[in-house]
Design a protein around this motif. Structure first.
Motif, PDB file in Angstrom:
ATOM      1  N   UNK A 311       0.820  -1.190  -0.020  1.00 20.11           N
ATOM      2  CA  UNK A 311       0.075  -0.127   0.013  1.00 20.11           C
ATOM      3  C   UNK A 311       0.976   1.086  -0.044  1.00 20.11           C
ATOM      4  N   UNK A 312       0.717   1.934  -0.878  1.00 19.50           N
ATOM      5  CA  UNK A 312       1.481   3.166  -0.983  1.00 19.50           C
ATOM      6  C   UNK A 312       0.629   4.459  -0.993  1.00 19.50           C
ATOM      7  N   UNK A 313       0.878   5.579  -0.228  1.00 21.00           N
ATOM      8  CA  UNK A 313       0.208   6.700   0.145  1.00 21.00           C
ATOM      9  C   UNK A 313       0.840   7.879  -0.958  1.00 21.00           C
ATOM     10  N   UNK A 314       0.095   8.305  -1.652  1.00 22.23           N
ATOM     11  CA  UNK A 314       0.302   9.422  -2.732  1.00 22.23           C
ATOM     12  C   UNK A 314       0.033  10.656  -2.530  1.00 22.23           C
ATOM     13  N   UNK A 315       0.816  11.836  -2.231  1.00 27.02           N
ATOM     14  CA  UNK A 315       0.513  13.209  -1.935  1.00 27.02           C
ATOM     15  C   UNK A 315       0.657  13.858  -3.140  1.00 27.02           C
ATOM     16  N   UNK A 316      -0.593  14.440  -3.644  1.00 27.84           N
ATOM     17  CA  UNK A 316      -0.247  15.289  -4.907  1.00 27.84           C
ATOM     18  C   UNK A 316      -0.733  14.350  -6.341  1.00 27.84           C
ATOM     19  N   UNK A 317      -1.649  14.981  -6.851  1.00 28.40           N
ATOM     20  CA  UNK A 317      -2.256  14.241  -7.959  1.00 28.40           C
ATOM     21  C   UNK A 317      -2.404  15.479  -9.186  1.00 28.40           C
ATOM     22  N   UNK A 348      -4.289  11.577  -2.175  1.00 30.12           N
ATOM     23  CA  UNK A 348      -4.705  13.034  -1.694  1.00 30.12           C
ATOM     24  C   UNK A 348      -4.254  14.151  -2.479  1.00 30.12           C
ATOM     25  N   UNK A 349      -5.072  15.147  -2.828  1.00 32.24           N
ATOM     26  CA  UNK A 349      -4.782  16.203  -3.524  1.00 32.24           C
ATOM     27  C   UNK A 349      -5.617  17.315  -3.016  1.00 32.24           C
ATOM     28  N   UNK A 350      -5.047  18.621  -2.435  1.00 35.20           N
ATOM     29  CA  UNK A 350      -5.836  19.675  -1.986  1.00 35.20           C
ATOM     30  C   UNK A 350      -7.062  20.005  -2.947  1.00 35.20           C
ATOM     31  N   UNK A 351      -6.838  19.907  -4.116  1.00 32.66           N
ATOM     32  CA  UNK A 351      -7.701  20.588  -5.277  1.00 32.66           C
ATOM     33  C   UNK A 351      -7.936  19.568  -6.309  1.00 32.66           C
ATOM     34  N   UNK A 352      -7.191  18.394  -6.662  1.00 30.40           N
ATOM     35  CA  UNK A 352      -7.107  17.777  -7.927  1.00 30.40           C
ATOM     36  C   UNK A 352      -7.801  16.183  -7.727  1.00 30.40           C
ATOM     37  N   UNK A 353      -8.635  16.079  -6.583  1.00 31.27           N
ATOM     38  CA  UNK A 353      -9.335  14.589  -6.321  1.00 31.27           C
ATOM     39  C   UNK A 353     -10.287  14.456  -7.273  1.00 31.27           C
ATOM     40  N   UNK A 354     -11.352  15.419  -7.378  1.00 27.92           N
ATOM     41  CA  UNK A 354     -12.599  14.978  -8.353  1.00 27.92           C
ATOM     42  C   UNK A 354     -12.110  14.695  -9.435  1.00 27.92           C
ATOM     43  N   UNK A 355     -10.843  15.513 -10.198  1.00 23.17           N
ATOM     44  CA  UNK A 355     -10.755  15.587 -11.598  1.00 23.17           C
ATOM     45  C   UNK A 355      -9.883  14.063 -11.718  1.00 23.17           C
ATOM     46  N   UNK A 356      -9.362  13.445 -10.727  1.00 26.24           N
ATOM     47  CA  UNK A 356      -8.364  12.183 -10.732  1.00 26.24           C
ATOM     48  C   UNK A 356      -9.262  11.051 -10.709  1.00 26.24           C
ATOM     49  N   UNK A 357     -10.396  11.048 -10.278  1.00 29.59           N
ATOM     50  CA  UNK A 357     -11.297   9.984  -9.932  1.00 29.59           C
ATOM     51  C   UNK A 357     -11.269   9.123 -11.306  1.00 29.59           C
ATOM     52  N   UNK A 359      -9.285   8.907 -13.667  1.00 33.85           N
ATOM     53  CA  UNK A 359      -8.231   8.498 -14.342  1.00 33.85           C
ATOM     54  C   UNK A 359      -7.473   7.273 -13.139  1.00 33.85           C
ATOM     55  N   UNK A 360      -8.122   7.471 -11.799  1.00 35.75           N
ATOM     56  CA  UNK A 360      -7.492   6.461 -10.985  1.00 35.75           C
ATOM     57  C   UNK A 360      -8.606   5.978 -10.308  1.00 35.75           C
ATOM     58  N   UNK A 361      -9.552   5.062 -10.984  1.00 37.75           N
ATOM     59  CA  UNK A 361     -10.642   4.687 -10.121  1.00 37.75           C
ATOM     60  C   UNK A 361     -10.429   3.882  -9.041  1.00 37.75           C
ATOM     61  N   UNK A 362      -9.415   3.055  -9.085  1.00 38.14           N
ATOM     62  CA  UNK A 362      -9.253   1.976  -8.016  1.00 38.14           C
ATOM     63  C   UNK A 362      -8.698   2.390  -6.541  1.00 38.14           C
ATOM     64  N   UNK A 363      -8.047   3.852  -6.687  1.00 34.83           N
ATOM     65  CA  UNK A 363      -7.456   4.543  -5.605  1.00 34.83           C
ATOM     66  C   UNK A 363      -8.332   4.736  -4.628  1.00 34.83           C
ATOM     67  N   UNK A 364      -7.727   4.713  -3.266  1.00 36.83           N
ATOM     68  CA  UNK A 364      -8.813   5.409  -1.978  1.00 36.83           C
ATOM     69  C   UNK A 364      -8.435   6.708  -1.996  1.00 36.83           C
ATOM     70  N   UNK A 365      -9.452   7.556  -1.878  1.00 36.42           N
ATOM     71  CA  UNK A 365      -9.318   9.169  -1.854  1.00 36.42           C
ATOM     72  C   UNK A 365      -9.147   9.589  -0.507  1.00 36.42           C
ATOM     73  N   UNK A 366      -8.192  10.213   0.129  1.00 37.61           N
ATOM     74  CA  UNK A 366      -8.327  10.405   1.444  1.00 37.61           C
ATOM     75  C   UNK A 366      -8.452  11.935   1.444  1.00 37.61           C
ATOM     76  N   UNK A 367      -9.582  12.603   2.344  1.00 36.97           N
ATOM     77  CA  UNK A 367      -9.625  14.054   2.571  1.00 36.97           C
ATOM     78  C   UNK A 367      -8.687  14.652   3.279  1.00 36.97           C
ATOM     79  N   UNK A 368      -8.066  14.102   4.491  1.00 36.87           N
ATOM     80  CA  UNK A 368      -7.177  14.634   5.299  1.00 36.87           C
ATOM     81  C   UNK A 368      -5.653  14.095   4.841  1.00 36.87           C
ATOM     82  N   UNK A 369      -4.770  15.161   4.664  1.00 31.04           N
ATOM     83  CA  UNK A 369      -3.555  14.654   3.987  1.00 31.04           C
ATOM     84  C   UNK A 369      -2.878  13.828   4.971  1.00 31.04           C
TER      85      UNK A 369
END
Ligand code: UDX
Length: 429
Positions: A311-317, A348-357, A359-369
């Protein structure tokens, strides 16, 4: 002045709004009915700091309006700006069909002299084609001028770049439109360069490819630094203080992305080839950029060995900070590669999560960095958001199976990270 802007993307919407802000009367036209409706209702289709307030203010002041009708815009304005997309084609050349379509639409609606200004980024010689097209498709056969007026705004800083431009470039083949163009830009108090259309078009491609070259240069230096045991940030500082070089755009990382640099480089290489020059230098800029991502991935696989079931956490999309834009984002490309290798991602991305969904449908989107690292085998920084520097490192470390951080944007201090007990890998340091 009465202005119409055709196309309400980043360039069109921000330009139109800033023109209204300095007192011009502006109509923004878009063929997308839903977008026009949203704008008319006070909504903004993109995230751009400061834009929403400015749109609202100028709509309320009666200087800015939105319509679906090109004919209305052409009829009511003296100067019509074209700011439609020029997307890349598979061979690297630019799809100019939107420009051609709009040129025909404008031509069809013209009943008196108009200045038609191209603001979209286009290959050199496009202005000549636009002029030919308008001539051919204008039933009223009225006089007109075509002007090239490239835009140099950066996403995330678009309002500031537009209100305080470094320069304004006006390319024209006749002196007639110059006074009107100067009048439009005088309130912005920037140096104005008046030149021919081909030179104006080239200035845009030459500027963007030079900036991309600067980034690839420092990324190549980063590779040398790693091999030599040097620090790329110190080198960038040392060379950047030379005014002839400058410190900006010398940040090493996982490479450049976005909707401009990759596309403009390919387009410039292509048009150069078409007019007889093999632009090997810019091809190398592309290679270095692609390699940069591979090198970073190798750091991850060398350290984690097998990525399957990790499991890898990624900050920034987003492709850079201060934007929600994920188009051609190196961060997204990196995530896709990690997923291909079998890793599970928490992102997690401060603004880019909606648009990333999408492109990366299997990732877990975390609201709090600060919650991204929970249960992760490693953490990756992929976008240079300032706020990531405030990450709660103690909490992140506690939640991870092992504290490993791959910093693709050199946001943290290597010595400090080691002191805090992290296995820390960055770029060129
Ligand atoms: C760019 C140009 O800067 C702008 O003038 C032009 O009008 C459009 O293209 P933009 O695409 O918005 O603007 O982004 P920019 O801020 O230039 O960044 C582009 C990419 O380069 C990003 O992915 C960013 O992360 C990367 N970058 C930038 C680096 O990797 N290192 C740097 O030092 C600077």
């Amino acid at each position: 002045m009465k202005l119409t802007i055709i196309g309400t993307g980043y360039v069109g919407l921000v330009s139109g709004t800033c023109f209204a802000e300095v007192g011009h009367q502006v109509i923004c036209v878009d063929s997308d009915a839903a977008k026009v409706k949203l704008l008319q209702a006070g909504g903004i289709p993109i995230y751009e700091p400061g834009l929403e307030e400015l749109v609202r203010k100028n709509v309320a002041a009666g200087r800015l309006s939105f319509t679906h009708s090109t004919a209305e815009g052409v009829e009511k304005s003296d100067v019509i700006f074209i700011a439609v997309p020029t997307p890349p084609q598979p061979d690297g050349s630019v799809d100019l069909s939107y420009i051609e379509r709009v040129a025909r639409d404008i031509a069809g609606a013209m009943t008196s002299y108009k200045i038609v200004v191209d603001k979209s980024t286009v290959p050199v010689k496009t202005g000549e084609k636009v002029a030919e097209t308008i001539q051919r498709y204008c039933p009223a056969k009225v006089e007109f001028d075509v002007v090239s007026n490239p835009e140099f705004l950066r996403e995330g800083f678009a309002v500031g770049d537009l209100m305080k431009p470094d320069r304004v470039v006006i390319g024209t083949r006749s002196p007639r439109p110059v006074a009107a163009m100067r009048e439009i830009y005088t309130p912005f108090q920037a140096p104005i360069i008046v030149t021919d259309i081909n030179s104006a078009e080239l200035i845009k491609h030459a500027a963007n490819s030079f900036l991309a070259l600067k980034i690839s240069y420092i990324n190549a230096i980063a590779t040398v630094c790693e091999a030599a045991g040097a620090n790329v940030q110190e080198v960038a500082q040392g060379i950047g203080l030379d005014e002839r070089i400058g410190r900006r755009f010398l940040n090493a990382g996982i490479g450049f992305g976005g909707s401009c640099f990759p596309k403009d480089l390919s387009a410039f290489i292509k048009i150069a080839e078409q007019i007889g020059y093999d632009f090997k230098l810019l091809k190398e800029v592309q290679h270095i950029n692609a390699d940069q991502m591979e090198r970073f991935l190798k750091k991850i696989t060398d350290t984690l060995w097998v990525l399957k079931d990790k499991t890898i956490g990624v900050l920034g999309l987003a492709f850079k900070q201060n934007t929600d834009d994920v188009r051609s984002s190196p961060a997204i490309a990196l995530c896709q590669r990690l997923i291909q290798e079998g890793a599970t991602l928490r992102v997690h991305d401060p603004k880019g999560m909606d648009k990333a969904r999408a492109l990366l449908p299997t990732a877990t989107y975390v609201e709090d960095m600060n919650a991204v690292a929970e249960g992760c085998d490693a953490l990756v920084v992929a976008t240079e958001w300032e706020e990531f520097k405030q990450l709660d490192l103690a909490r992140a470390k506690k939640g991870m199976t092992h504290p490993i951080l791959f910093d693709g944007r050199n946001l943290f201090d290597p010595a400090e990270m080691v002191r805090l007990g992290w296995i820390y890998k960055s770029v060129g340091r």
